[in-house]
Design a protein around this motif. Structure first.
Motif, mmCIF file in Angstrom:
data_model
loop_
_atom_site.group_PDB
_atom_site.id
_atom_site.type_symbol
_atom_site.label_atom_id
_atom_site.label_comp_id
_atom_site.label_asym_id
_atom_site.label_seq_id
_atom_site.Cartn_x
_atom_site.Cartn_y
_atom_site.Cartn_z
ATOM 1 N N ASN A 31 -16.113 -12.577 20.203
ATOM 2 C CA ASN A 31 -14.664 -12.652 20.386
ATOM 3 C C ASN A 31 -14.045 -11.256 20.412
ATOM 4 N N ALA A 32 -12.801 -11.206 20.890
ATOM 5 C CA ALA A 32 -12.059 -9.945 20.873
ATOM 6 C C ALA A 32 -12.032 -9.418 19.443
ATOM 7 N N GLY A 33 -12.263 -8.131 19.280
ATOM 8 C CA GLY A 33 -12.279 -7.510 17.952
ATOM 9 C C GLY A 33 -13.674 -7.442 17.340
ATOM 10 N N GLU A 34 -14.688 -7.966 18.039
ATOM 11 C CA GLU A 34 -16.058 -7.961 17.493
ATOM 12 C C GLU A 34 -16.980 -7.036 18.298
ATOM 13 N N THR A 77 -18.916 -3.756 22.701
ATOM 14 C CA THR A 77 -17.668 -3.890 21.941
ATOM 15 C C THR A 77 -16.690 -4.709 22.762
ATOM 16 N N ASN A 78 -16.079 -5.699 22.130
ATOM 17 C CA ASN A 78 -15.003 -6.473 22.763
ATOM 18 C C ASN A 78 -13.713 -6.125 22.018
ATOM 19 N N PRO A 79 -12.915 -5.199 22.568
ATOM 20 C CA PRO A 79 -11.750 -4.694 21.827
ATOM 21 C C PRO A 79 -10.733 -5.785 21.497
ATOM 22 N N ALA A 80 -9.991 -5.558 20.429
ATOM 23 C CA ALA A 80 -9.040 -6.561 19.920
ATOM 24 C C ALA A 80 -7.978 -6.922 20.950
ATOM 25 N N GLU A 81 -7.648 -5.984 21.856
ATOM 26 C CA GLU A 81 -6.576 -6.280 22.832
ATOM 27 C C GLU A 81 -7.029 -7.206 23.971
ATOM 28 N N ALA A 130 -16.186 -4.090 26.831
ATOM 29 C CA ALA A 130 -15.595 -5.063 27.761
ATOM 30 C C ALA A 130 -14.139 -4.666 27.960
ATOM 31 N N VAL A 131 -13.764 -4.436 29.214
ATOM 32 C CA VAL A 131 -12.388 -4.001 29.503
ATOM 33 C C VAL A 131 -11.783 -4.954 30.531
ATOM 34 N N GLU A 132 -10.694 -5.603 30.137
ATOM 35 C CA GLU A 132 -9.975 -6.513 31.042
ATOM 36 C C GLU A 132 -8.887 -5.678 31.709
#
Ligand SMILES: [Cu+2]
Length: 326
Positions: free
Chosen positions: A108-111, A80-84, A39-41
């Motif tokens: 959630n982010a980071g998971e 993957t939902n990156p921590a950022e 997932a990229v915002e």
């Protein structure tokens, strides 16, 4: 040993294997695919002037990458939902038949989350983020297409050329969830761009084909709300396959409705050179961006399944200061 006694020995052997709990392996044609997405915002270009939109995406592109497998294949999927990132995200594959609570839950982010499914039915299917509010996660770009090719390639005619088109609505203010509920869309996009495949619009491209080719369009309506009334101007769909399943075919169709969250596969045989705009005949959508011009020409080049994704528009030239006259 006679043929019948050999057969009964084999059956007895198979029965004893089952009795001790040994499972029969997957059919020899089936493959296993490791599919990972992130997932990229991020900002993405949404029109030919280079205008950017604060999107939420799979792998940084809108739509996300096309996933292509064959009927009977196994998909091991990881998101993957990156921590950022700032938001929870999820993945829902319409090609899967699995528990939604466990597999499609938001992380959630980071998971990360992983799950497995078997693509049992052939067709073209929507995939999307289902994190709440889902209407916003879809509107901001978290959608794409998965093609499940039929196991029997002879189930339909061979296509000479293939494209994926994903229709979706554009809301100028990505934070205005109420506008999304009120269906106040500002633009209509094919493959994440307003008039992306319109050669007469600045920065626009086209879809190429040669006269006489069977062009197969895997069409997904991401919505989140509007129905698509998909029509080829100057042509008639040779065959429409509901959900892209060769078993669901309709012949000689002028316009076919694809609802939000649905998909269909469209074959058109372009009979002569020229331009054939593919539109949603819901004109408020077509005239706000959902026109893709299929240009038939004898020198048409091969093209990717989803051309111009991501959309790279040349950066505007720096303004040149005129040299003052002497
Ligand atoms: Cu999301």
């Amino acid at each position: 040993m006679t043929q019948s006694s050999r057969a009964s020995c084999l059956l007895a052997g198979a029965a004893s294997l089952l009795a001790v709990g040994i499972t029969i392996p997957s059919p020899v044609w089936a493959k296993t695919h490791e599919i990972a997405m992130t997932a990229v915002e991020t900002d993405v270009v949404i029109d030919g002037s280079g205008e950017k939109y604060a999107a939420w995406t799979f792998n940084g592109q809108m739509p996300g990458p096309v996933v292509r497998v064959s009927e009977g294949d196994t998909v091991n999927f990881t998101l993957t939902n990156p921590a950022e990132n700032k938001n929870p995200h999820a993945m829902d594959f319409h090609a899967a038949e699995i528990d939604f609570l466990k597999n499609y839950r938001a992380i959630n982010a980071g998971e990360t989350i992983s799950y497995t499914f078997v693509a049992k039915k052939p067709g073209v299917f929507f995939y999307h983020c289902g994190a709440p509010p889902m209407i916003q996660h879809v509107a901001r770009g978290m959608f794409g297409a998965i093609i499940v090719d039929p196991k029997n390639a002879k189930a339909w005619p061979k296509a000479n050329r293939e494209y994926v088109l994903v229709q979706s609505e554009h809301f100028k203010n990505p934070g205005d969830v109420q506008a999304m509920f009120d269906r106040k869309f500002d633009g209509m996009m094919f493959n994440g761009g307003i008039f992306k495949y319109h050669p007469f619009v600045t920065g626009g491209g086209k879809l190429d084909a040669k006269p006489g080719e069977r062009v197969r369009i895997y069409f997904v309506n991401a919505g989140p709300n509007e129905f698509s009334s998909f029509h080829p101007i100057g042509e008639i769909w040779d065959t429409v396959y509901e959900s892209g399943n060769p078993a669901n075919s309709l012949k000689g169709v002028q316009t076919y409705v694809v609802g939000p969250g649905s998909a269909a596969t469209f074959d058109v045989v372009v009979e002569s050179a020229g331009a054939y705009p593919l539109v949603t005949h819901s004109l408020t959508g077509a005239l706000r961006g959902a026109i893709a011009v299929l240009v038939a020409s004898p020198d048409a080049k091969p093209a990717p399944l989803m051309p111009m994704v991501p959309w790279k528009v040349a950066t505007p030239q720096t303004e040149i200061t005129p040299v003052p006259a002497p």
